[in-house]
Design a protein around this motif. Sequence first.
Motif, PDB file in Angstrom:
ATOM      1  N   PRO A 132      71.138  48.758 118.665  1.00  0.00           N
ATOM      2  CA  PRO A 132      70.947  49.154 117.258  1.00  0.00           C
ATOM      3  C   PRO A 132      70.269  48.074 116.424  1.00  0.00           C
ATOM      4  N   HIS A 133      69.336  48.490 115.592  1.00  0.00           N
ATOM      5  CA  HIS A 133      68.555  47.646 114.678  1.00  0.00           C
ATOM      6  C   HIS A 133      67.619  46.668 115.373  1.00  0.00           C
ATOM      7  N   SER A 134      67.361  46.899 116.655  1.00  0.00           N
ATOM      8  CA  SER A 134      66.428  46.023 117.362  1.00  0.00           C
ATOM      9  C   SER A 134      65.018  46.584 117.221  1.00  0.00           C
ATOM     10  N   HIS A 135      64.070  45.701 116.913  1.00  0.00           N
ATOM     11  CA  HIS A 135      62.673  46.135 116.811  1.00  0.00           C
ATOM     12  C   HIS A 135      61.856  45.526 117.938  1.00  0.00           C
ATOM     13  N   THR A 136      62.550  45.161 119.024  1.00  0.00           N
ATOM     14  CA  THR A 136      61.886  44.524 120.157  1.00  0.00           C
ATOM     15  C   THR A 136      61.109  45.562 120.953  1.00  0.00           C
ATOM     16  N   LYS A 137      59.910  45.206 121.333  1.00  0.00           N
ATOM     17  CA  LYS A 137      59.045  46.120 122.069  1.00  0.00           C
ATOM     18  C   LYS A 137      59.455  46.151 123.546  1.00  0.00           C
ATOM     19  N   PRO A 138      59.702  47.326 124.106  1.00  0.00           N
ATOM     20  CA  PRO A 138      60.108  47.368 125.515  1.00  0.00           C
ATOM     21  C   PRO A 138      58.905  47.200 126.440  1.00  0.00           C
ATOM     22  N   TYR A 139      59.169  46.705 127.646  1.00  0.00           N
ATOM     23  CA  TYR A 139      58.110  46.625 128.661  1.00  0.00           C
ATOM     24  C   TYR A 139      58.057  47.987 129.340  1.00  0.00           C
ATOM     25  N   VAL A 140      57.073  48.798 129.000  1.00  0.00           N
ATOM     26  CA  VAL A 140      56.956  50.126 129.609  1.00  0.00           C
ATOM     27  C   VAL A 140      55.574  50.306 130.220  1.00  0.00           C
ATOM     28  N   ARG A 141      55.544  51.202 131.223  1.00  0.00           N
ATOM     29  CA  ARG A 141      54.298  51.441 131.941  1.00  0.00           C
ATOM     30  C   ARG A 141      53.240  52.030 131.023  1.00  0.00           C
ATOM     31  N   SER A 142      53.669  53.004 130.209  1.00  0.00           N
ATOM     32  CA  SER A 142      52.754  53.578 129.223  1.00  0.00           C
ATOM     33  C   SER A 142      53.576  54.184 128.097  1.00  0.00           C
ATOM     34  N   LYS A 143      52.890  54.553 127.015  1.00  0.00           N
ATOM     35  CA  LYS A 143      53.591  55.067 125.853  1.00  0.00           C
ATOM     36  C   LYS A 143      53.523  56.588 125.894  1.00  0.00           C
ATOM     37  N   GLY A 144      54.670  57.238 125.942  1.00  0.00           N
ATOM     38  CA  GLY A 144      54.645  58.698 125.986  1.00  0.00           C
ATOM     39  C   GLY A 144      56.039  59.289 125.898  1.00  0.00           C
ATOM     40  N   ARG A 145      56.129  60.604 126.013  1.00  0.00           N
ATOM     41  CA  ARG A 145      57.395  61.326 125.875  1.00  0.00           C
ATOM     42  C   ARG A 145      58.431  60.874 126.897  1.00  0.00           C
ATOM     43  N   LYS A 146      57.973  60.575 128.132  1.00  0.00           N
ATOM     44  CA  LYS A 146      58.916  60.282 129.219  1.00  0.00           C
ATOM     45  C   LYS A 146      59.383  58.832 129.254  1.00  0.00           C
ATOM     46  N   PHE A 147      58.787  57.962 128.431  1.00  0.00           N
ATOM     47  CA  PHE A 147      59.050  56.542 128.582  1.00  0.00           C
ATOM     48  C   PHE A 147      59.877  55.982 127.416  1.00  0.00           C
ATOM     49  N   GLU A 148      61.179  55.710 127.702  1.00  0.00           N
ATOM     50  CA  GLU A 148      62.096  55.118 126.726  1.00  0.00           C
ATOM     51  C   GLU A 148      62.099  55.865 125.397  1.00  0.00           C
ATOM     52  N   LYS A 149      62.192  57.187 125.461  1.00  0.00           N
ATOM     53  CA  LYS A 149      62.162  57.977 124.237  1.00  0.00           C
ATOM     54  C   LYS A 149      63.373  58.913 124.116  1.00  0.00           C
ATOM     55  N   ALA A 150      64.324  58.860 125.086  1.00  0.00           N
ATOM     56  CA  ALA A 150      65.406  59.843 125.073  1.00  0.00           C
ATOM     57  C   ALA A 150      66.701  59.254 124.521  1.00  0.00           C
ATOM     58  N   ARG A 151      67.790  59.248 125.327  1.00  0.00           N
ATOM     59  CA  ARG A 151      69.086  58.772 124.843  1.00  0.00           C
ATOM     60  C   ARG A 151      68.996  57.310 124.427  1.00  0.00           C
ATOM     61  N   GLY A 152      69.656  57.006 123.308  1.00  0.00           N
ATOM     62  CA  GLY A 152      69.618  55.633 122.827  1.00  0.00           C
ATOM     63  C   GLY A 152      68.440  55.380 121.918  1.00  0.00           C
ATOM     64  N   LYS A 153      67.625  56.431 121.703  1.00  0.00           N
ATOM     65  CA  LYS A 153      66.454  56.271 120.840  1.00  0.00           C
ATOM     66  C   LYS A 153      66.419  57.308 119.718  1.00  0.00           C
ATOM     67  N   ARG A 154      66.933  58.550 120.019  1.00  0.00           N
ATOM     68  CA  ARG A 154      66.769  59.627 119.033  1.00  0.00           C
ATOM     69  C   ARG A 154      68.097  60.290 118.680  1.00  0.00           C
ATOM     70  N   ASN A 155      68.209  60.682 117.427  1.00  0.00           N
ATOM     71  CA  ASN A 155      69.422  61.353 116.956  1.00  0.00           C
ATOM     72  C   ASN A 155      69.650  62.669 117.692  1.00  0.00           C
ATOM     73  N   SER A 156      68.567  63.366 118.042  1.00  0.00           N
ATOM     74  CA  SER A 156      68.691  64.671 118.700  1.00  0.00           C
ATOM     75  C   SER A 156      69.253  64.538 120.118  1.00  0.00           C
ATOM     76  N   LYS A 157      69.248  63.322 120.647  1.00  0.00           N
ATOM     77  CA  LYS A 157      69.750  63.111 122.025  1.00  0.00           C
ATOM     78  C   LYS A 157      71.072  62.337 122.017  1.00  0.00           C
ATOM     79  N   GLY A 158      71.830  62.545 120.958  1.00  0.00           N
ATOM     80  CA  GLY A 158      73.190  61.981 120.915  1.00  0.00           C
ATOM     81  C   GLY A 158      73.250  60.498 120.568  1.00  0.00           C
ATOM     82  N   PHE A 159      72.231  60.004 119.875  1.00  0.00           N
ATOM     83  CA  PHE A 159      72.248  58.578 119.496  1.00  0.00           C
ATOM     84  C   PHE A 159      72.699  58.451 118.052  1.00  0.00           C
ATOM     85  N   ARG A 160      73.843  57.828 117.842  1.00  0.00           N
ATOM     86  CA  ARG A 160      74.347  57.636 116.479  1.00  0.00           C
ATOM     87  C   ARG A 160      74.595  56.144 116.262  1.00  0.00           C
ATOM     88  N   VAL A 161      74.075  55.620 115.189  1.00  0.00           N
ATOM     89  CA  VAL A 161      74.294  54.192 114.906  1.00  0.00           C
ATOM     90  C   VAL A 161      75.571  54.040 114.093  1.00  0.00           C
TER      91      VAL A 161
END
Length: 187
Positions: free
Chosen positions: A158-187
């Motif tokens: 939470p509150h981290s603005h650190t850029k992740p090391y990802v292969r590419s930027k897209g829907r499948k890459f580090e965009k699900a749980r732990g990132k979005r409210n719709s996927k059960g992420f609550r701060v």
Amino acid sequence: MGIDLVAGGKSKKTKRTAPRSNDVYIKLLVKLYRFLTRRTGSSFNGIILKRLIMSRVNRPPLSLSRLSSLMKGKDGQIAVLVGSITDDIRVHEIPAMKVAALRFTETARARIEKAGGECLTFDQLALRAPLGQNTVLLRGSRKAREAVRHFGPAPGVPHSHTKPYVRSKGRKFEKARGKRNSKGFRV
């Protein structure tokens, strides 16, 4: 049992005393500024010497746009940067200025000279300003490297603005749980 300091046990001084680089020109400049620091006692020469010895990461470049804004209202003075001066195509007009740097990119040198300025090396600077008179000592931003964006608390915390090391930027890459409210992420 302690540390036998006489036998050279623990190194108390971890500061660099010579450049790691094998570049003969940098080694010659270090020799020159070491002499000037010793014989003049000028703190300006001491700072130049310290920065010449630094690693490349600690000698960040400075763009022409940044240089011209920093030199506003300082006409007649020499801008000094222990590092590279790079070109910036976003700026169209640059003022005439005298700049001393370790290196200039081809286009940056051409633009400075076309504007009626001057590009100096450090040995030329030593002859013109042996005590650093009428100079403005500058340096680039160390935090501007892309690598620095990945430093800090882990991406996903939470509150981290650190850029992740990802292969590419897209829907499948580090965009699900732990990132979005719709996927059960609550701060």
